[in-house]
Design a protein around this motif. Structure first.
Motif, PDB file in Angstrom:
ATOM      1  N   GLU A 113       0.965  -1.451  -0.749  1.00  0.00           N
ATOM      2  CA  GLU A 113       0.140   0.105   0.140  1.00  0.00           C
ATOM      3  C   GLU A 113       0.717   1.004   0.412  1.00  0.00           C
ATOM      4  N   GLY A 114       1.848   1.794   0.823  1.00  0.00           N
ATOM      5  CA  GLY A 114       2.855   2.483   0.901  1.00  0.00           C
ATOM      6  C   GLY A 114       3.195   3.152   1.896  1.00  0.00           C
ATOM      7  N   PRO A 115       2.972   4.506   2.647  1.00  0.00           N
ATOM      8  CA  PRO A 115       3.527   5.060   3.640  1.00  0.00           C
ATOM      9  C   PRO A 115       2.040   5.029   5.028  1.00  0.00           C
ATOM     10  N   ARG A 116       2.715   5.528   6.068  1.00  0.00           N
ATOM     11  CA  ARG A 116       1.375   6.114   6.138  1.00  0.00           C
ATOM     12  C   ARG A 116       2.141   6.271   7.870  1.00  0.00           C
ATOM     13  N   LEU A 117       1.764   7.589   8.740  1.00  0.00           N
ATOM     14  CA  LEU A 117       2.052   9.003   9.267  1.00  0.00           C
ATOM     15  C   LEU A 117       0.731   9.152  10.054  1.00  0.00           C
ATOM     16  N   SER A 118       1.778   9.157  11.117  1.00  0.00           N
ATOM     17  CA  SER A 118       0.611  10.725  12.169  1.00  0.00           C
ATOM     18  C   SER A 118       0.169  11.828  11.494  1.00  0.00           C
ATOM     19  N   THR A 119      -0.670  12.643  11.705  1.00  0.00           N
ATOM     20  CA  THR A 119      -0.835  13.119  11.116  1.00  0.00           C
ATOM     21  C   THR A 119      -0.924  14.689  11.863  1.00  0.00           C
ATOM     22  N   VAL A 120      -0.619  15.725  10.424  1.00  0.00           N
ATOM     23  CA  VAL A 120      -0.525  17.085  11.804  1.00  0.00           C
ATOM     24  C   VAL A 120      -1.077  17.810  10.808  1.00  0.00           C
ATOM     25  N   THR A 121      -2.394  18.112  11.599  1.00  0.00           N
ATOM     26  CA  THR A 121      -3.037  19.549  11.110  1.00  0.00           C
ATOM     27  C   THR A 121      -3.798  20.640  11.390  1.00  0.00           C
ATOM     28  N   THR A 122      -3.348  20.482  12.844  1.00  0.00           N
ATOM     29  CA  THR A 122      -3.595  21.572  13.664  1.00  0.00           C
ATOM     30  C   THR A 122      -2.594  22.838  12.668  1.00  0.00           C
ATOM     31  N   ALA A 123      -2.555  24.496  13.704  1.00  0.00           N
ATOM     32  CA  ALA A 123      -1.217  25.442  14.240  1.00  0.00           C
ATOM     33  C   ALA A 123      -0.446  24.589  15.646  1.00  0.00           C
ATOM     34  N   ASP A 124      -1.728  24.020  16.677  1.00  0.00           N
ATOM     35  CA  ASP A 124      -1.424  23.521  17.381  1.00  0.00           C
ATOM     36  C   ASP A 124       0.086  22.306  16.994  1.00  0.00           C
ATOM     37  N   GLU A 125      -0.190  21.076  16.047  1.00  0.00           N
ATOM     38  CA  GLU A 125       0.469  20.267  15.967  1.00  0.00           C
ATOM     39  C   GLU A 125       1.609  20.681  15.494  1.00  0.00           C
ATOM     40  N   VAL A 126       1.811  21.290  14.336  1.00  0.00           N
ATOM     41  CA  VAL A 126       2.832  21.943  13.935  1.00  0.00           C
ATOM     42  C   VAL A 126       4.175  22.237  14.379  1.00  0.00           C
ATOM     43  N   ALA A 127       3.047  23.543  15.932  1.00  0.00           N
ATOM     44  CA  ALA A 127       4.586  23.961  16.544  1.00  0.00           C
ATOM     45  C   ALA A 127       5.089  22.823  18.282  1.00  0.00           C
ATOM     46  N   ARG A 128       4.172  21.954  17.562  1.00  0.00           N
ATOM     47  CA  ARG A 128       4.345  20.576  18.777  1.00  0.00           C
ATOM     48  C   ARG A 128       5.544  18.915  17.845  1.00  0.00           C
ATOM     49  N   LEU A 129       5.691  20.059  16.786  1.00  0.00           N
ATOM     50  CA  LEU A 129       7.538  19.239  16.143  1.00  0.00           C
ATOM     51  C   LEU A 129       8.566  19.496  16.597  1.00  0.00           C
ATOM     52  N   LYS A 130       8.938  18.864  16.447  1.00  0.00           N
ATOM     53  CA  LYS A 130      10.802  18.894  16.823  1.00  0.00           C
ATOM     54  C   LYS A 130      10.859  20.492  16.289  1.00  0.00           C
ATOM     55  N   PRO A 131      12.243  20.805  17.232  1.00  0.00           N
ATOM     56  CA  PRO A 131      12.945  21.970  16.213  1.00  0.00           C
ATOM     57  C   PRO A 131      13.676  21.053  15.297  1.00  0.00           C
ATOM     58  N   ALA A 132      13.536  22.534  13.582  1.00  0.00           N
ATOM     59  CA  ALA A 132      14.644  20.828  12.639  1.00  0.00           C
ATOM     60  C   ALA A 132      16.045  20.946  13.443  1.00  0.00           C
TER      61      ALA A 132
ATOM     62  N   ARG B 191      -0.695   9.753   4.348  1.00  0.00           N
ATOM     63  CA  ARG B 191       0.024   8.738   3.634  1.00  0.00           C
ATOM     64  C   ARG B 191      -0.459   9.678   2.169  1.00  0.00           C
ATOM     65  N   GLY B 192      -0.218   8.352   1.388  1.00  0.00           N
ATOM     66  CA  GLY B 192      -0.241   9.394  -0.029  1.00  0.00           C
ATOM     67  C   GLY B 192      -1.649   9.199  -0.732  1.00  0.00           C
ATOM     68  N   THR B 193      -1.759  10.034  -1.079  1.00  0.00           N
ATOM     69  CA  THR B 193      -3.270  10.292  -2.175  1.00  0.00           C
ATOM     70  C   THR B 193      -3.449  10.438  -2.966  1.00  0.00           C
ATOM     71  N   PRO B 194      -4.765  10.295  -3.567  1.00  0.00           N
ATOM     72  CA  PRO B 194      -4.540  10.892  -5.484  1.00  0.00           C
ATOM     73  C   PRO B 194      -4.472  12.317  -5.807  1.00  0.00           C
ATOM     74  N   ASP B 195      -5.166  13.568  -5.150  1.00  0.00           N
ATOM     75  CA  ASP B 195      -5.103  14.559  -5.206  1.00  0.00           C
ATOM     76  C   ASP B 195      -4.411  16.044  -3.958  1.00  0.00           C
ATOM     77  N   GLN B 196      -4.222  15.176  -3.783  1.00  0.00           N
ATOM     78  CA  GLN B 196      -2.919  15.943  -2.291  1.00  0.00           C
ATOM     79  C   GLN B 196      -4.098  16.932  -0.980  1.00  0.00           C
ATOM     80  N   GLY B 197      -5.129  16.131  -1.615  1.00  0.00           N
ATOM     81  CA  GLY B 197      -6.583  16.336  -0.930  1.00  0.00           C
ATOM     82  C   GLY B 197      -6.943  17.319   0.264  1.00  0.00           C
ATOM     83  N   PRO B 198      -6.195  16.856   1.260  1.00  0.00           N
ATOM     84  CA  PRO B 198      -5.787  17.650   2.719  1.00  0.00           C
ATOM     85  C   PRO B 198      -4.971  18.257   2.651  1.00  0.00           C
ATOM     86  N   ALA B 199      -4.026  18.386   2.069  1.00  0.00           N
ATOM     87  CA  ALA B 199      -3.084  19.530   2.219  1.00  0.00           C
ATOM     88  C   ALA B 199      -3.375  20.549   2.050  1.00  0.00           C
ATOM     89  N   HIS B 200      -4.386  20.823   0.433  1.00  0.00           N
ATOM     90  CA  HIS B 200      -5.035  21.909   0.208  1.00  0.00           C
ATOM     91  C   HIS B 200      -6.186  22.222   0.637  1.00  0.00           C
TER      92      HIS B 200
END
Ligand SMILES: Cc1c2[nH]c(c1CCC(=O)O)Cc1[nH]c(c(CCC(=O)O)c1C)Cc1[nH]c(c(CCC(=O)O)c1C)Cc1[nH]c(c(C)c1CCC(=O)O)C2
Length: 342
Positions: A91-110, A155-164
């Motif tokens: 099937e391909g890759p699976r990841l935990s999702t990042v969909t809110t400003a809080d979740e972005v802020a909780r990512l590790k520093p670069a 995950r991979g998506t045919p139209d990148q809908g969630p990111a759009h």
């Protein structure tokens, strides 16, 4: 004598183009499948420097390509930023999702990515030692938009809908995500270069789904920022950008981003691209990967047609996208013969 790949990237028009293939280390090769089984699974292979170096070298030994590309994956960066990552067989890759400003802020520093990515740098060091002297070593990362499409959707998506959808609903949160990936990518590519990568490539596999101003904001701007930072830190290391399916937006992409070479997918015609894209510098591409499955006289004719179309300027021969698992290694040998004998 400088490596052919580096000469093309420096803008030289060569009688025979250097050649390599996206996904050249992959499942179409029995020796890759054996080493992957030895590693256990795909991610264990990515994080095992000896075995990752081994699979990187396999297509060089078998075919004598002009370049080797580091064996790793674009999704190791999200994992290093704190996302969970796993691959579902078939099937391909699976990841935990990042969909809110809080979740972005909780990512590790670069700057905290290096612990997790240290084995990748070790793979590069092994390769820098072991590659034949004429073979160039390419490092890579995913471009921020493409990486973000996987982080948002999980995950991979045919139209990148969630990111759009996130981009349209909360542009500030989405921009913060793009910025975090951009910063991590600069540090990741710099570490690959310090370990011995001679060229780096940015894979923007889903650039084609960005339209109008979004293409400027999320395909061009992050690439320009990454390339500017790389040119400041490592001015002599050429950069290949691959805004896949950019169509008309391939025109001017090298100038807008500072890339030394633009990689073309197989949806654009070689004659068109020679006129409109190669006019600005080196191009890479762009044989349809289907020919690696179907082979025969069509493969030879197409490979030679593309080689001739780009003969008037700097060109790196490649496929328009990765070789697929159902490809026949004999067809790869036939392609190389067609290009070098064209
Ligand atoms: C979108 C993307 C990914 N990874 C990559 C991209 C951008 C290029 C593209 O558009 O193909 C880039 C990538 N992935 C891999 C490389 C290594 C270098 C190379 O040989 O080109 C590179 C440069 C190995 C891989 N990455 C993957 C494999 C197959 C894994 C296996 O052995 O099972 C390989 C050899 C897995 C992968 N990795 C990814 C997906 C969607 C998948 C599953 C689909 C598939 O199975 O082909 C994410």
């Amino acid at each position: 004598m400088t490596k052919l790949l580096l000469r093309a990237l420096a803008g030289e028009t060569l009688p025979v183009p250097p050649i390599w293939m996206m996904r050249q280390a992959g499942r179409y090769l029995p020796e890759y499948r054996a080493t992957r089984a030895q590693a256990g699974d795909f991610l264990s292979l990515c994080y095992n420097p000896d075995l990752a170096a081994e699979v990187t070298l396999q297509p060089i030994r078998r075919f004598g390509f002009d370049a080797a590309i580091l064996f790793a994956d674009i999704l190791l960066v999200p994992q290093a930023l704190g996302a969970d990552l796993w691959f579902v067989t078939g099937e391909g890759p699976r990841l935990s999702t990042v969909t809110t400003a809080d979740e972005v802020a909780r990512l590790k520093p670069a700057d905290q990515i290096h612990d997790r990515l240290a084995p990748v740098y070790e793979t590069v060091r092994i390769l820098a030692r072991e590659l034949p002297r004429d073979t160039a070593l390419i490092g890579f990362a995913g471009a921020p938009w493409t990486v973000a499409t996987y982080m948002v959707a999980g995950r991979g998506t045919p139209d990148q809908g969630p990111a759009h959808a996130l981009k349209d609903r909360d542009r500030a949160a989405f921009t913060a995500l793009i910025d975090r990936i951009t910063e991590a990518t600069i540090l990741y590519l710099s570490a690959q270069i310090e370990a011995g990568a001679e060229v780096v490539k940015l894979f923007d596999s889903w650039a084609g789904s960005l339209k109008g101003q979004d293409f400027d904001d999320f395909a061009i701007a992050p690439a320009r920022r990454i390339i500017a930072a790389m040119k400041e830190r490592h001015p002599h290391v050429p950069i290949i950008a691959f805004p896949r399916e950019a169509g008309e937006r391939y025109i001017g992409f090298a100038r807008a981003t500072g890339a030394d070479c633009v990689a073309l997918d197989n949806s654009v015609g070689a004659d068109w691209a020679a006129r409109h894209v190669q006019a600005d510098g080196c191009v890479q591409g762009n044989l349809d990967p289907r020919h690696m499955v179907t082979g025969g006289p069509d493969l030879v004719a197409e490979a030679q047609r593309i080689t001739r179309a780009f003969r008037g300027g700097p060109h790196i021969f490649n496929l328009g996208h990765g070789i697929t698992p159902d490809a026949d290694p004999e067809n790869v040998a036939l392609m190389i013969k067609a290009v070098r004998g064209a």
